[in-house]
Design an enzyme around this catalytic site. Sequence first.
Site, PDB file in Angstrom:
ATOM      1  N   SER A 116       4.633   5.342 -10.993  1.00 15.53           N
ATOM      2  CA  SER A 116       3.298   5.332 -10.413  1.00 15.53           C
ATOM      3  C   SER A 116       2.221   5.398 -11.493  1.00 15.53           C
ATOM      4  O   SER A 116       2.120   4.480 -12.321  1.00 15.53           O
ATOM      5  CB  SER A 116       3.185   6.484  -9.410  1.00 15.53           C
ATOM      6  OG  SER A 116       2.051   6.342  -8.589  1.00 15.53           O
ATOM      7  N   ASP A 156       4.757   0.448   0.339  1.00 16.81           N
ATOM      8  CA  ASP A 156       3.993   1.058  -0.743  1.00 16.81           C
ATOM      9  C   ASP A 156       2.703   0.277  -0.957  1.00 16.81           C
ATOM     10  O   ASP A 156       2.752  -0.948  -1.162  1.00 16.81           O
ATOM     11  CB  ASP A 156       4.851   1.042  -2.019  1.00 16.81           C
ATOM     12  CG  ASP A 156       4.172   1.665  -3.224  1.00 16.81           C
ATOM     13  OD1 ASP A 156       3.009   2.107  -3.114  1.00 16.81           O
ATOM     14  OD2 ASP A 156       4.808   1.714  -4.293  1.00 16.81           O
ATOM     15  N   HIS A 173       6.617   4.627  -1.369  1.00 13.04           N
ATOM     16  CA  HIS A 173       6.203   5.090  -2.686  1.00 13.04           C
ATOM     17  C   HIS A 173       6.650   6.541  -2.885  1.00 13.04           C
ATOM     18  O   HIS A 173       6.474   7.378  -2.011  1.00 13.04           O
ATOM     19  CB  HIS A 173       4.676   5.000  -2.807  1.00 13.04           C
ATOM     20  CG  HIS A 173       4.170   5.267  -4.188  1.00 13.04           C
ATOM     21  ND1 HIS A 173       3.969   4.260  -5.105  1.00 13.04           N
ATOM     22  CD2 HIS A 173       3.830   6.424  -4.820  1.00 13.04           C
ATOM     23  CE1 HIS A 173       3.524   4.783  -6.232  1.00 13.04           C
ATOM     24  NE2 HIS A 173       3.437   6.102  -6.093  1.00 13.04           N
TER      25      HIS A 173
END
Length: 315
Positions: free
Chosen positions: A163, A258, A288
Amino acid sequence: MPITLDPDAAAVFKAFQEAGRPPYETVTPAEARELYLKGRFVTNPEPPELESVKPVSISAPHGAIPARIYTPKILRKANGLAPCLVFFHGGGWVIGDLDSHDVVCRKLAHEGELMVISVDYRLAPEHKFPAAVDDAISATKWVAGNAGRLGIDRSRLLVGGDSAGGNLAAVVSIAARDGNGPAIAGQLLIYPATDLAMTHPSHSEPETSILLTHSVMRWFRDHYLADIADAGDWRASPARARTFAGLPPTYVLTAGADPLRDEGDEYASRLKEAGVPVTYRTFPGQFHGFFTMGKLLQQANIAAGEIGVWLKALN
């Protein structure tokens, strides 16, 4: 695009909903950090046994950066030196730390049979962009500069993260290619944030609002950037880099549900177009953040194993 969560992912999402945990955008950054840390006890798998886990202090222009060195029991060495992955944790540049990603780093070290150095870069909003970038670059330079005494093969130095950490790894790779850092042998980008304009279609699809929603991502971005104009800076949005040519071999992982799915997919495609060797893996039924949830999601463990295979094949 139509998205169907895998049964275990749907069960985890339902459990999170029933727990009534407040969305991050409704609490302070300090409260969000506490919530994030608590969640790891429920979701993280049992960590593999390693040879050692040691704290280290990295010298940087602003002061020391805390870090942690993970050494697995089986370590691939050549001439007494091992490959190393410099890892940057996720958390939207606002939350997360060495502890939130401790098990992830243990698994990566174990699966990849390499050393992992996790970097506790400065967080926003206390430290706005580009503080995290500066720390990530400084830490990577420090590891390279101290490679010999750490038992690291400088020619087999990789960067990676999930991320926001994937964002930082991508930025470090670009900076290194352009002369601001050591040569990077590979980059591991786990559902990376690559464009803080956040205009890709997956940001507006209702099916992608699973745990990380577009509004939460906007909350992270607004804490991270001092000015929205900074979203156009490649150090914040690596997708805005002048060229992708000359970047190191890359592993890109995305999840179907996501908001960051499309920018990760596009980043992988643009790397390929620039002649970069790319391994692209998508988990269409996951959301995610799933990679850290190996206690509840078997596909997280499958992903870790596949990444380990890539790491070992790379160097």
